[in-house]
Design a protein around this motif. Structure first.
Motif, PDB file in Angstrom:
ATOM      1  N   THR A  37       0.764  -1.197  -0.094  1.00 11.34           N
ATOM      2  CA  THR A  37      -0.151  -0.203  -0.188  1.00 11.34           C
ATOM      3  C   THR A  37       1.043   1.720  -0.139  1.00 11.34           C
ATOM      4  O   THR A  37       0.527   1.967  -1.088  1.00 11.34           O
ATOM      5  N   HIS A  38       1.514   0.783   0.611  1.00 11.64           N
ATOM      6  CA  HIS A  38       2.669   2.515   1.049  1.00 11.64           C
ATOM      7  C   HIS A  38       1.993   3.661   0.116  1.00 11.64           C
ATOM      8  O   HIS A  38       2.481   4.823   0.362  1.00 11.64           O
ATOM      9  N   TYR A  40      -0.199   4.338  -0.038  1.00  7.32           N
ATOM     10  CA  TYR A  40      -1.898   5.453  -1.277  1.00  7.32           C
ATOM     11  C   TYR A  40      -3.458   4.642  -0.988  1.00  7.32           C
ATOM     12  O   TYR A  40      -3.269   3.353  -1.691  1.00  7.32           O
ATOM     13  N   HIS A 224       3.856  -1.228  -7.072  1.00  8.91           N
ATOM     14  CA  HIS A 224       3.716  -0.729  -5.651  1.00  8.91           C
ATOM     15  C   HIS A 224       2.483  -0.097  -5.555  1.00  8.91           C
ATOM     16  O   HIS A 224       1.453   0.695  -6.458  1.00  8.91           O
ATOM     17  N   GLU A 225       2.262   0.545  -4.315  1.00  9.82           N
ATOM     18  CA  GLU A 225       0.810   1.061  -4.129  1.00  9.82           C
ATOM     19  C   GLU A 225      -0.586   0.804  -3.814  1.00  9.82           C
ATOM     20  O   GLU A 225      -1.321   1.468  -4.107  1.00  9.82           O
ATOM     21  N   LYS A 386       4.627  10.850 -10.451  1.00  8.03           N
ATOM     22  CA  LYS A 386       3.988  10.113  -9.374  1.00  8.03           C
ATOM     23  C   LYS A 386       2.262  10.149 -10.109  1.00  8.03           C
ATOM     24  O   LYS A 386       1.383   9.736 -10.095  1.00  8.03           O
TER      25      LYS A 386
END
Length: 409
Positions: A37-38, A40, A224-225, A386
């Motif tokens: 998730t990081h 996000y 990612h995310e 991003k």
């Protein structure tokens, strides 16, 4: 695995009868992988279509692992990495992700030493780590569902860590590792633990179109995310049907996760996290109305752009008090005299002239004191790789062209 045949000879007087027994092969097992998730939790940016978000992710997980008798044939794994820090908003994010994973009955979640006992409690028995400790709390060393055993390991494949992983996965036909590290570290683990059949790692890249094989293991990572979910099938002798499910707007929000997410935004607003952000000294913001008398044509052109209504976009989605979002939708949020609330600063509740050209107080008092005429460098503060991966200045400038500059002046 092919169906097994066993032939048994029965002596009946002088006659031998061969009887064949066939056991059907076990049905295949589906493994669903999400995570990374990081921080996000929702799609963010101004390039369409935006992908990812916790609500879409949980919708896809529920679709791939629906409740019912077949749920026992599906193993749902999450790579963890809920937030990027340990501030107040990071903690709220981690709580929200943990609650969503538990509501979707995710089987195993990789947790690390930075995860608090509260998060471990929210995850319940799904929390896994090889050493059995998270924030000085004992947790499950592995999740087992025949033929699988799943555990989480630190990034470095040290001797002690490898031995811990071996103990956690002992006796499993299909050992699965969550590596809390990148591809290089995942490869090292696959070589250090040749019994592993699936190694999941973290990466800032998109999910691979096809899995990588190292020794006996298949190496994969979700995007990612949390921008995609993976699924693959264990046939009894190997892996098949690897699929990357990208989370675009065609994936509808999961209703349960949507409620959790709205509660998260409510708590962010109640805690006034945006209002508590540190600010510099007053810089002289005066609002777009002060520019109008001398720059009417440019002001009218700006008024017709989405910049003039940027905060309204957040208000419709409930993000208008979210520190992750507000600064790129208002003017001067970094300064004491910049935007704080729409009620206090209605003239700064947009991406207005001063967002790009700088504070205008001195220019209004004395027109000979110039603001930044060429403002294109200002764009890159919010239009990052991003949030705007397809950003091209000249393309975007054509949409908001105003003033005298032909190339962004």
């Amino acid at each position: 695995m092919n169906a097994a045949t066993v032939r048994v000879g029965l002596a009946l007087g002088a006659t031998v009868v061969a009887v064949a027994f066939r056991w059907p092969a076990p049905p295949p097992l589906t493994v669903v992988i999400s995570g990374d998730t990081h921080g996000y939790l929702a799609p963010c940016g101004c390039t369409q279509p935006m992908t990812g978000g916790l609500r879409r992710r949980m919708a896809k997980v529920r679709q791939l692992a629906p409740p019912g008798p077949n749920r026992a044939r599906t193993l749902v794994l999450d790579t963890g990495s809920f937030a990027v820090g340990n501030g107040a908003q990071d903690r709220l994010k981690a709580q929200t992700v943990a609650a969503a994973l538990r509501s979707a009955r995710v089987d195993a979640v990789a947790v690390g030493g930075a995860d608090t006992p509260e998060i471990v409690d929210l995850l319940g028995p799904a929390a896994v780590r090889a050493d059995g400790k998270v924030a000085d709390r004992s947790v499950a060393t592995s999740i087992r569902r025949a033929p699988f055993a799943v555990t989480s390991v630190d990034a470095l494949a040290s001797g002690t860590a490898v031995n811990q992983a071996k103990r956690a996965l002992a006796g499993a036909t299909v050992p699965v590792l969550h590596v809390q590290g990148d591809r290089t570290q995942a490869v090292a683990w696959a070589r250090a633990l040749p019994s592993a059949r699936l190694v999941i790692y973290r990466s800032t890249a998109d999910a691979p179109e096809s899995p990588e094989r190292v020794g006996n293991a298949v190496l994969v990572h979700p995007a990612h995310e949390g921008k995609s979910v993976l699924s693959l099938t264990w046939t009894g002798s190997g892996w098949s049907d690897y699929t990357v499910h990208r989370l675009g707007p065609e994936v509808a929000d999961d209703p349960t996760t949507l409620r959790l997410y709205r509660d998260y935004l409510r708590r962010v607003a109640q805690a006034d996290l945006f209002g508590q952000l540190p600010r510099t000294m007053a810089q002289g913001f005066v609002g777009d109305a002060a520019c109008l008398p001398c720059h009417r044509e440019a002001h009218d052109a700006w008024k017709a752009t989405k910049h003039a209504h940027a905060l309204e976009t957040l208000e419709r989605e409930g993000h208008d008090r979210d520190p992750d979002c507000v600064s790129c939708h208002v003017t001067g949020s970094e300064a004491q005299d910049g935007f704080l609330t729409r009620q206090r600063d209605p003239f700064l509740a947009s991406v207005s002239c001063e967002s790009c050209h700088g504070p205008g107080r001195d220019h209004v008092a004395e027109p000979k004191v110039k603001t930044r005429p060429d403002a294109k460098e200002s764009c890159q503060a919010c239009h990052t790789r991003k949030t705007s991966p397809n950003f091209n200045f000249l393309t975007y400038w054509a949409r908001i062209r105003h003033g005298m500059g032909k190339n962004g002046g």
